[in-house]
Design a protein around this motif. Structure first.
Motif, short mmCIF file in Angstrom:
data_model
loop_
_atom_site.label_atom_id
_atom_site.label_comp_id
_atom_site.label_asym_id
_atom_site.label_seq_id
_atom_site.Cartn_x
_atom_site.Cartn_y
_atom_site.Cartn_z
N ILE A 81 26.30 49.31 36.87
CA ILE A 81 27.47 50.69 37.36
C ILE A 81 28.30 50.46 36.42
CG2 ILE A 81 28.68 50.96 39.05
CD1 ILE A 81 26.83 48.83 41.07
N PRO A 82 28.32 51.62 35.04
CA PRO A 82 29.20 50.55 34.01
C PRO A 82 30.79 52.19 34.17
CG PRO A 82 28.19 52.35 33.76
CD PRO A 82 27.09 51.80 34.99
N LYS A 83 30.44 52.75 35.35
CA LYS A 83 31.96 53.69 35.70
C LYS A 83 32.14 53.45 37.00
CE LYS A 83 33.63 55.97 32.67
NZ LYS A 83 35.06 56.15 31.68
N THR A 84 33.42 52.58 37.11
CA THR A 84 34.53 52.49 38.12
C THR A 84 35.45 52.54 38.36
OG1 THR A 84 34.21 50.72 40.09
CG2 THR A 84 34.12 49.68 38.31
N GLN A 85 36.09 52.74 39.16
CA GLN A 85 37.76 53.19 39.35
C GLN A 85 38.42 52.13 39.54
OE1 GLN A 85 38.11 56.30 42.02
NE2 GLN A 85 37.69 57.75 40.30
N ILE A 86 37.37 50.68 39.97
CA ILE A 86 38.62 49.87 40.25
C ILE A 86 38.83 48.44 39.57
CG2 ILE A 86 38.09 47.97 41.69
CD1 ILE A 86 35.88 49.67 44.31
N THR A 87 37.44 48.61 38.33
CA THR A 87 37.95 47.36 37.50
C THR A 87 37.25 47.56 35.66
OG1 THR A 87 38.06 45.32 36.89
CG2 THR A 87 35.98 45.53 38.28
N ARG B 81 43.90 46.11 43.09
CA ARG B 81 44.02 48.05 43.52
C ARG B 81 43.86 48.23 44.77
NH1 ARG B 81 41.51 53.05 41.67
NH2 ARG B 81 40.07 53.54 43.92
N LYS B 82 43.44 47.32 45.33
CA LYS B 82 43.67 47.54 47.01
C LYS B 82 45.39 47.35 47.32
CE LYS B 82 42.37 45.17 50.86
NZ LYS B 82 41.62 43.78 52.37
#
Length: 104
Positions: A65-71, A86-87
């Motif tokens: 999962i290369p693209k994540t908005q979390i990290t 982020r949370k």
């Protein structure tokens, strides 16, 4: 002298009408609150999943999962740190927007 007083009065009036540059954030509508709530829940789920993973498998997951908005990190401690930040940011935004908390 009259010009200076007129200018000062005009400037004072502008500041009073503009609120000295401070604006009150407008409350978000239900759809935007729901979007924020969804992001918080996704981040919380991400934290739970990464916490339960073996550190050796975390790198494999981030490659899958290369693209994540979390990290964008690939080590477990850094991923958890980014996700918790982020949370906290999302929860602060949620609370400051005046949304009702329906999650936990």
């Amino acid at each position: 002298m009259k010009k200076m007083m007129l200018l000062a009065t005009g400037m004072a009036g502008i500041f009073v009408l503009n609120g000295c540059g401070q604006s009150v954030p407008s409350p978000l509508d239900d759809r935007e609150c729901a979007t924020l709530e969804k992001k918080i829940i996704q981040t919380d789920t991400f934290i739970e999943n990464v916490s339960a993973m073996d550190p050796a498998h975390v790198d494999e997951v981030m490659v899958a999962i290369p693209k994540t908005q979390i990290t964008t990190e690939t080590t477990k401690p850094k991923m958890l740190r980014d996700a918790k930040r982020r949370k906290a940011k999302l929860e602060a935004e949620f609370q400051s927007a005046g949304c009702k908390k329906e999650f936990d």
